[in-house]
Design a protein around this motif. Structure first.
Motif, PDB file in Angstrom:
ATOM      1  N   ASP A 262      29.448 -28.673 -32.509  1.00  0.00           N
ATOM      2  CA  ASP A 262      29.379 -29.948 -32.597  1.00  0.00           C
ATOM      3  C   ASP A 262      28.426 -30.897 -31.517  1.00  0.00           C
ATOM      4  OD1 ASP A 262      29.468 -32.403 -34.013  1.00  0.00           O
ATOM      5  OD2 ASP A 262      31.676 -32.705 -33.212  1.00  0.00           O
ATOM      6  N   LEU A 263      27.441 -30.491 -31.534  1.00  0.00           N
ATOM      7  CA  LEU A 263      26.637 -30.911 -30.323  1.00  0.00           C
ATOM      8  C   LEU A 263      26.498 -32.370 -30.196  1.00  0.00           C
ATOM      9  CD1 LEU A 263      23.553 -28.408 -30.025  1.00  0.00           C
ATOM     10  CD2 LEU A 263      25.614 -28.556 -28.400  1.00  0.00           C
ATOM     11  N   PRO A 264      26.568 -33.048 -29.242  1.00  0.00           N
ATOM     12  CA  PRO A 264      26.489 -34.682 -29.145  1.00  0.00           C
ATOM     13  C   PRO A 264      24.917 -34.821 -29.244  1.00  0.00           C
ATOM     14  CG  PRO A 264      26.711 -33.679 -26.826  1.00  0.00           C
ATOM     15  CD  PRO A 264      26.844 -32.721 -27.571  1.00  0.00           C
ATOM     16  N   PRO A 265      24.562 -36.115 -29.659  1.00  0.00           N
ATOM     17  CA  PRO A 265      23.214 -36.623 -30.017  1.00  0.00           C
ATOM     18  C   PRO A 265      22.380 -36.432 -28.761  1.00  0.00           C
ATOM     19  CG  PRO A 265      24.791 -38.474 -29.899  1.00  0.00           C
ATOM     20  CD  PRO A 265      25.558 -37.320 -29.834  1.00  0.00           C
ATOM     21  N   GLN A 266      23.160 -36.442 -27.448  1.00  0.00           N
ATOM     22  CA  GLN A 266      22.259 -36.375 -26.229  1.00  0.00           C
ATOM     23  C   GLN A 266      21.396 -34.916 -26.224  1.00  0.00           C
ATOM     24  OE1 GLN A 266      25.197 -37.416 -26.393  1.00  0.00           O
ATOM     25  NE2 GLN A 266      25.281 -39.319 -25.165  1.00  0.00           N
ATOM     26  N   VAL A 267      21.867 -33.975 -26.753  1.00  0.00           N
ATOM     27  CA  VAL A 267      21.164 -32.676 -26.863  1.00  0.00           C
ATOM     28  C   VAL A 267      20.159 -32.767 -27.722  1.00  0.00           C
ATOM     29  CG1 VAL A 267      21.295 -30.003 -27.227  1.00  0.00           C
ATOM     30  CG2 VAL A 267      23.325 -31.415 -26.215  1.00  0.00           C
ATOM     31  N   ARG A 268      18.827 -32.464 -27.364  1.00  0.00           N
ATOM     32  CA  ARG A 268      17.802 -32.944 -28.197  1.00  0.00           C
ATOM     33  C   ARG A 268      17.105 -31.599 -28.801  1.00  0.00           C
ATOM     34  NH1 ARG A 268      15.904 -38.085 -27.322  1.00  0.00           N
ATOM     35  NH2 ARG A 268      17.790 -39.193 -26.839  1.00  0.00           N
ATOM     36  N   CYS A 269      16.963 -30.393 -27.793  1.00  0.00           N
ATOM     37  CA  CYS A 269      16.456 -29.256 -28.176  1.00  0.00           C
ATOM     38  C   CYS A 269      16.993 -28.182 -27.399  1.00  0.00           C
ATOM     39  CB  CYS A 269      14.723 -29.249 -27.663  1.00  0.00           C
ATOM     40  SG  CYS A 269      14.713 -29.707 -26.102  1.00  0.00           S
ATOM     41  N   ILE A 270      16.587 -26.760 -27.723  1.00  0.00           N
ATOM     42  CA  ILE A 270      17.147 -25.599 -27.089  1.00  0.00           C
ATOM     43  C   ILE A 270      15.853 -24.585 -27.123  1.00  0.00           C
ATOM     44  CG2 ILE A 270      18.639 -23.493 -27.349  1.00  0.00           C
ATOM     45  CD1 ILE A 270      20.579 -25.356 -28.923  1.00  0.00           C
ATOM     46  N   VAL A 271      15.925 -24.026 -25.914  1.00  0.00           N
ATOM     47  CA  VAL A 271      14.972 -22.747 -25.785  1.00  0.00           C
ATOM     48  C   VAL A 271      15.620 -21.289 -25.552  1.00  0.00           C
ATOM     49  CG1 VAL A 271      13.074 -21.865 -24.280  1.00  0.00           C
ATOM     50  CG2 VAL A 271      13.405 -24.418 -24.634  1.00  0.00           C
ATOM     51  N   GLU A 272      15.311 -20.340 -26.044  1.00  0.00           N
ATOM     52  CA  GLU A 272      16.176 -19.187 -26.091  1.00  0.00           C
ATOM     53  C   GLU A 272      14.993 -17.923 -25.718  1.00  0.00           C
ATOM     54  OE1 GLU A 272      16.808 -16.119 -27.382  1.00  0.00           O
ATOM     55  OE2 GLU A 272      15.220 -16.343 -29.167  1.00  0.00           O
ATOM     56  N   ASP A 273      15.260 -17.195 -24.553  1.00  0.00           N
ATOM     57  CA  ASP A 273      14.268 -16.318 -24.099  1.00  0.00           C
ATOM     58  C   ASP A 273      15.080 -14.969 -24.257  1.00  0.00           C
ATOM     59  OD1 ASP A 273      12.754 -14.336 -22.919  1.00  0.00           O
ATOM     60  OD2 ASP A 273      12.184 -15.893 -21.359  1.00  0.00           O
ATOM     61  N   CYS A 274      14.658 -13.955 -25.344  1.00  0.00           N
ATOM     62  CA  CYS A 274      15.300 -12.564 -25.249  1.00  0.00           C
ATOM     63  C   CYS A 274      16.709 -12.520 -25.646  1.00  0.00           C
ATOM     64  CB  CYS A 274      14.547 -11.727 -24.180  1.00  0.00           C
ATOM     65  SG  CYS A 274      15.436 -11.917 -22.712  1.00  0.00           S
ATOM     66  N   GLY A 275      17.213 -13.435 -26.405  1.00  0.00           N
ATOM     67  CA  GLY A 275      18.667 -13.090 -26.772  1.00  0.00           C
ATOM     68  C   GLY A 275      18.936 -12.195 -27.949  1.00  0.00           C
ATOM     69  N   TYR A 276      20.211 -11.916 -27.787  1.00  0.00           N
ATOM     70  CA  TYR A 276      20.409 -10.914 -28.869  1.00  0.00           C
ATOM     71  C   TYR A 276      21.144 -11.606 -30.213  1.00  0.00           C
ATOM     72  CZ  TYR A 276      24.424 -11.460 -25.594  1.00  0.00           C
ATOM     73  OH  TYR A 276      25.618 -11.465 -24.541  1.00  0.00           O
ATOM     74  N   THR A 277      21.222 -10.753 -31.128  1.00  0.00           N
ATOM     75  CA  THR A 277      21.684 -11.311 -32.471  1.00  0.00           C
ATOM     76  C   THR A 277      23.356 -11.336 -32.469  1.00  0.00           C
ATOM     77  OG1 THR A 277      21.679  -8.898 -33.309  1.00  0.00           O
ATOM     78  CG2 THR A 277      19.825 -10.206 -33.872  1.00  0.00           C
ATOM     79  N   SER A 278      23.948 -10.385 -31.965  1.00  0.00           N
ATOM     80  CA  SER A 278      25.383 -10.458 -31.575  1.00  0.00           C
ATOM     81  C   SER A 278      25.890  -9.703 -30.469  1.00  0.00           C
ATOM     82  CB  SER A 278      26.236 -10.209 -33.085  1.00  0.00           C
ATOM     83  OG  SER A 278      25.990  -8.574 -33.416  1.00  0.00           O
ATOM     84  N   VAL A 279      26.994 -10.095 -30.159  1.00  0.00           N
ATOM     85  CA  VAL A 279      27.474  -8.895 -28.874  1.00  0.00           C
ATOM     86  C   VAL A 279      27.620  -7.457 -29.630  1.00  0.00           C
ATOM     87  CG1 VAL A 279      29.618  -8.688 -27.612  1.00  0.00           C
ATOM     88  CG2 VAL A 279      28.654 -10.742 -27.881  1.00  0.00           C
TER      89      VAL A 279
ATOM     90  N   SER B 174       7.172 -25.840 -21.085  1.00  0.00           N
ATOM     91  CA  SER B 174       7.548 -27.519 -20.916  1.00  0.00           C
ATOM     92  C   SER B 174       6.736 -28.280 -22.039  1.00  0.00           C
ATOM     93  CB  SER B 174       6.287 -27.511 -19.525  1.00  0.00           C
ATOM     94  OG  SER B 174       5.065 -27.071 -19.702  1.00  0.00           O
ATOM     95  N   GLY B 175       5.873 -27.760 -22.919  1.00  0.00           N
ATOM     96  CA  GLY B 175       5.104 -28.410 -23.923  1.00  0.00           C
ATOM     97  C   GLY B 175       6.226 -28.714 -24.812  1.00  0.00           C
ATOM     98  N   PHE B 176       7.023 -27.600 -24.963  1.00  0.00           N
ATOM     99  CA  PHE B 176       8.260 -27.895 -26.178  1.00  0.00           C
ATOM    100  C   PHE B 176       9.239 -28.963 -25.493  1.00  0.00           C
ATOM    101  CE2 PHE B 176      12.285 -26.727 -27.688  1.00  0.00           C
ATOM    102  CZ  PHE B 176      12.121 -26.541 -28.988  1.00  0.00           C
ATOM    103  N   LEU B 177       9.778 -28.861 -24.334  1.00  0.00           N
ATOM    104  CA  LEU B 177      10.734 -29.780 -23.709  1.00  0.00           C
ATOM    105  C   LEU B 177      10.160 -31.260 -23.869  1.00  0.00           C
ATOM    106  CD1 LEU B 177      11.857 -27.610 -20.557  1.00  0.00           C
ATOM    107  CD2 LEU B 177      12.988 -27.840 -22.709  1.00  0.00           C
ATOM    108  N   PHE B 178       8.929 -31.358 -23.448  1.00  0.00           N
ATOM    109  CA  PHE B 178       8.490 -32.672 -23.372  1.00  0.00           C
ATOM    110  C   PHE B 178       8.121 -33.450 -24.663  1.00  0.00           C
ATOM    111  CE2 PHE B 178       7.172 -31.645 -18.918  1.00  0.00           C
ATOM    112  CZ  PHE B 178       8.056 -32.794 -18.261  1.00  0.00           C
ATOM    113  N   ARG B 179       7.870 -32.569 -25.771  1.00  0.00           N
ATOM    114  CA  ARG B 179       7.970 -33.271 -27.040  1.00  0.00           C
ATOM    115  C   ARG B 179       9.227 -33.707 -27.591  1.00  0.00           C
ATOM    116  NH1 ARG B 179       4.520 -28.805 -27.945  1.00  0.00           N
ATOM    117  NH2 ARG B 179       6.216 -27.234 -29.022  1.00  0.00           N
ATOM    118  N   TYR B 180      10.343 -32.997 -27.245  1.00  0.00           N
ATOM    119  CA  TYR B 180      11.566 -33.424 -27.834  1.00  0.00           C
ATOM    120  C   TYR B 180      12.455 -34.311 -26.595  1.00  0.00           C
ATOM    121  CZ  TYR B 180       9.817 -30.662 -31.531  1.00  0.00           C
ATOM    122  OH  TYR B 180       9.120 -30.226 -32.359  1.00  0.00           O
ATOM    123  N   LEU B 181      12.201 -34.259 -25.365  1.00  0.00           N
ATOM    124  CA  LEU B 181      12.929 -34.891 -24.285  1.00  0.00           C
ATOM    125  C   LEU B 181      11.767 -36.392 -24.082  1.00  0.00           C
ATOM    126  CD1 LEU B 181      14.162 -32.386 -22.071  1.00  0.00           C
ATOM    127  CD2 LEU B 181      15.210 -33.412 -23.820  1.00  0.00           C
TER     128      LEU B 181
END
Length: 335
Positions: free
Chosen positions: A206-223, A328-335
């Motif tokens: 339940d993220l608050p509305p202040q969270v605008r976007c997420i960037v993930e780099d090489c994360g795994y599907t599950s532990v 940076s392009g992604f972050l500035f589009r949504y922040l």
């Protein structure tokens, strides 16, 4: 490594309940217990090994410059742990023009008007300073940066490793810290490897509305998927029944199961814009996981970017210009 495999083999030879419990405890201590002398973390902390997620950064001049900047600029930050109580440590660097008031909140006289905040989540066996480069670039672009230390890492070594799952609940506390400091905050989450799993596992909370976007780099599907991968690649051991035994131990000792700790399941409830990044030559967290994660994401806005020939956590090194332009392009589009 030889000692731990020997202990596991001896336990497995018993093939009974007691033998499998011994195996489960040995695997748990090896991967998730920083206090165990046999653990990966203990070997790294004693100088016998290097972090699995950060080896590519060690000789990078840019990273060295950024680390020196980070060590000078960082200030202590703490939150209450979401599960288990107690204090968790991290670092914060307020952005240019952000002025705290006497009560610890952002002063309304702060000249900064962007209200941009970036939370940076490091990888397994790493530490916040591994993301000093990202922190320095973001700070130069006007962001305030928060760098939590994951459970079992850096100044939080007194806890079992949460593999992103427990850390995702803690991440909600770091988000709330920023919101309390600045209710007008516009927050982005960024993680690499285990940190990427962490931000994806937080995406369905339940993220608050202040969270605008997420960037993930090489994360795994599950532990479970990631540990099963390493059981074969690093230890050359069968997943069943050994990892099943370790999961039972983890439920008792750390309070979570490897299968439930799923980024895929959480992404099915994601709502904020998300950027997925992966190197095509990644074998530690296999590149094939990228499509499964992307396809599971329920966000109306999502993007995925591959970096040809990049190994684990090395996309930013393989093509720095394209990488930082993309992020940076992604972050500035949504922040």
């Amino acid at each position: 490594m030889i000692q731990i495999v020997g202990a596991i083999t001896a336990g497995a030879a018993a093939l009974g309940g007691a033998g499998l419990t011994a195996v489960g405890n040995a695997l748990f201590d090896f991967a998730l217990n920083p206090s165990s002398k046999r653990s990966i973390m203990a070997r790294i902390n004693s100088g016998e090994g290097s972090g699995l997620d950060v080896g590519a950064y060690a000789q990078d001049p840019f990273r060295q410059e950024a680390r020196a900047w980070f060590l000078e600029a960082r200030r202590d930050a703490t939150v209450e742990a979401a599960r288990g109580g107690g204090v968790l440590h991290g670092w914060r660097i307020w952005g240019p023009g952000v002025v705290p008031s006497d009560d610890g909140r952002r002063s309304p006289e702060s000249p900064d008007t962007a209200h941009r905040y970036l939370i940076l989540c490091h990888g397994y066996s790493g530490q916040p300073s591994d993301l000093a480069g990202e922190a320095m670039l973001a700070h130069r672009a006007g962001f305030s940066v928060i760098l939590p230390a994951a459970r079992g890492h850096e100044r939080n070594r007194d806890r079992y490793v949460g593999m992103g799952w427990l850390d995702a609940f803690d991440l909600m506390r770091w988000i709330q810290m920023i919101v309390t400091f600045d209710p007008e905050a516009k927050i982005a989450l960024y993680g690499v490897s285990m940190g990427a799993a962490e931000v994806m596992m937080a995406s369905g909370l339940d993220l608050p509305p202040q969270v605008r976007c997420i960037v993930e780099d090489c994360g795994y599907t599950s532990v479970w998927d990631e540990l099963a991968q390493q059981m074969g690649d690093l230890m050359h051991l069968p997943v069943h029944p050994l990892l099943d035994a370790a999961e039972r131990v983890c439920r008792v000792r750390a309070g979570y199961g490897f299968r439930e700790a799923s980024a895929v399941d959480r992404l099915r409830r994601a709502r904020v814009p998300m950027l997925f990044i992966h190197g095509t030559a990644d074998t530690f967290v296999p590149y094939r996981m990228l499509d499964e994660l992307y396809d599971a994401c329920a966000s109306e806005v999502k993007e995925k970017v591959s970096f040809e020939g990049a190994g684990h956590g090395a996309s930013s090194q393989s093509d720095p210009g394209r990488y930082w332009e993309t992020v940076s392009g992604f972050l500035f589009r949504y922040l």
